[in-house]
Design an enzyme around this catalytic site. Structure first.
Site: not given
Ligand code: ADP
Length: 403
Positions: A12, A96, A185, A246, A389
């Protein structure tokens, strides 16, 4: 690939970091996990943890110039544990990749043509895809003979109907610039919705699930019969829930206002909404543990930030309930979702009429296992399902190279 090749390395790659895991897919066991951070700085750090023989965590500090140097250092650490990347047991490397656009709805073996397409998507993922590309190139240089697989964050969301994916803006303009809801996601939403079905003893095709992935970044999705039908992140990961830094949803005219009235540049507004908003913008902290501690001390700013976070979350639960019509489970995952019991309790408080109830004792249990936190009589299951993940990327990668 030889028949004995059962290991998958998952990478990742971020702009200044690389997270990695080496797994053995015979039993999905993790052989080693690690992280290189602050790549390109003087204070780079590699933390490597072998999990094979109980060997302890090892750390390297000092400058690591670029991703190539980072991956070389990772390879050395793995070799030290007898898990070198030159091993014939390594079947593939799974990457990823944040943005796969509309083209990639499934994991994909990386060819030159696939790389070109990932590059073509840089304008819609300027922060993420370039780092992913660097990671892929570096890994290719190291093992050019090995299949490299891209697993896209957007893939799970490509099943969204046009009614959910299209913004109500001029169609020609939107299409010319590939502006639409992509969602992110996805690897987590796919994994968690499937594990939730398992927890309910059902096939994914039989259940409707609202997944709340609440990490530092946060997103919700509505999953009908194993397929995503709506998700809260949009063209970029900025839309939707209140996140660590965010803003999530704001009136788009806020940006015109900031430009025209506050005199801010586009880049400044980008930084404001992506890095200085959300919980950190509201109260100065983005860690839910710290926010809860401050609330316990009577801090009103922290309390308001929490209330805004919960209000937005509840709106999405209600919206996705309506989108799905029938909901079998609402499931919490990621750092906040898995650990913050007060967030879970507050998010469904007052929703008894929708069949949503949290059992206070079950909610208070700390565990790494997938579990129900609703009472037995509840019409809709409320669950906590830890996301994974990396395991999902490894599974998809391994399945593809063995197909
Ligand atoms: P990401 O992958 O988006 O960086 P994670 O899923 O790891 O994030 O979630 C990180 C966040 O989880 C932290 O910022 C913090 O708010 C929250 N978190 C982690 N542990 C706890 C905890 N024990 N209680 C409450 N919140 C927690």
């Amino acid at each position: 690939m030889t028949a004995s090749a059962t290991r998958v390395l998952v990478l990742n790659s971020g702009s200044s970091s690389v997270k990695y895991q080496l797994l053995d897919m015979r039993d999905s066991a993790r052989l080693a996990v690690g992280l290189v951070e602050r790549i390109g700085e003087e204070t780079s750090r590699l933390v490597h943890t072998p999990l094979t023989d109980g060997g302890g965590k090892r750390e390297r500090t000092g400058p690591i110039a670029d991703h190539e140097a980072a991956l070389k250092a990772v390879a050395e650490e793995l070799a030290h544990d007898g898990l070198g990347l030159d091993s014939p047991e390594l079947a593939a490397i799974g990457h990823r990749v944040v943005h796969g656009g509309l083209r990639f709805s499934a994991p994909t073996v990386i060819t030159d043509e696939v790389m070109a397409e990932i590059e073509r998507l840089v304008p819609v993922a300027p922060l993420h895809n370039p780092a992913n590309i660097t990671g892929i190139r570096t890994a290719q240089a190291m093992r050019p003979d090995l299949p490299q697989v891209a697993v896209f964050d957007t893939a799970f969301h490509t099943t969204m109907p046009e009614s959910a994916a299209r913004y109500a803006i001029d169609v020609e303009t939107a299409d010319a610039h590939r502006i639409r809801r992509y969602g992110f996601h996805g690897t987590s939403h796919a994994f968690v919705s499937r594990e939730t079905a398992k927890l309910l003893g059902k096939d994914p095709s039989e259940v409707n699930v609202i997944v709340l992935h609440l990490g530092n970044g946060a997103s919700a999705s509505a999953v009908r019969g194993g397929k995503c039908v709506d998700t809260s992140m949009g063209l970029t990961p900025l839309e939707g829930l209140v996140m660590g830094t965010r803003s999530g949803d704001v009136d788009p005219a806020v940006t015109f206002h900031l430009e025209r009235v506050a005199g801010m540049s586009t880049d400044e507004i980008d930084v404001l909404l992506n890095k200085k908003s959300g919980l950190v913008g509201l109260c100065g902290d983005n860690d839910m543990r710290e926010i809860r501690r401050r609330i316990d001390e009577g801090d009103q700013r922290a309390l308001l930030a929490f209330e805004i976070y919960i209000h937005r979350l509840k709106k999405y639960i209600g919206a996705y309930y309506a989108v799905l019509g029938r909901v079998d489970a609402v499931v919490f995952t990621a750092g906040v979702g898995e650990n913050a019991a007060p967030v879970r309790a507050a998010a469904v408080e007052g929703l008894e009429e929708l069949g949503l109830v949290v059992d206070a004792d079950l909610n208070a249990v700390r565990s790494d296992a997938a579990r129900l936190i609703s009472p037995g009589y509840a019409r809709v299951a409320v669950a906590v399902v830890p996301t994974d993940e990396e395991l999902e990327i490894a599974r998809q990668t391994y399945a593809l190279v063995n197909a």
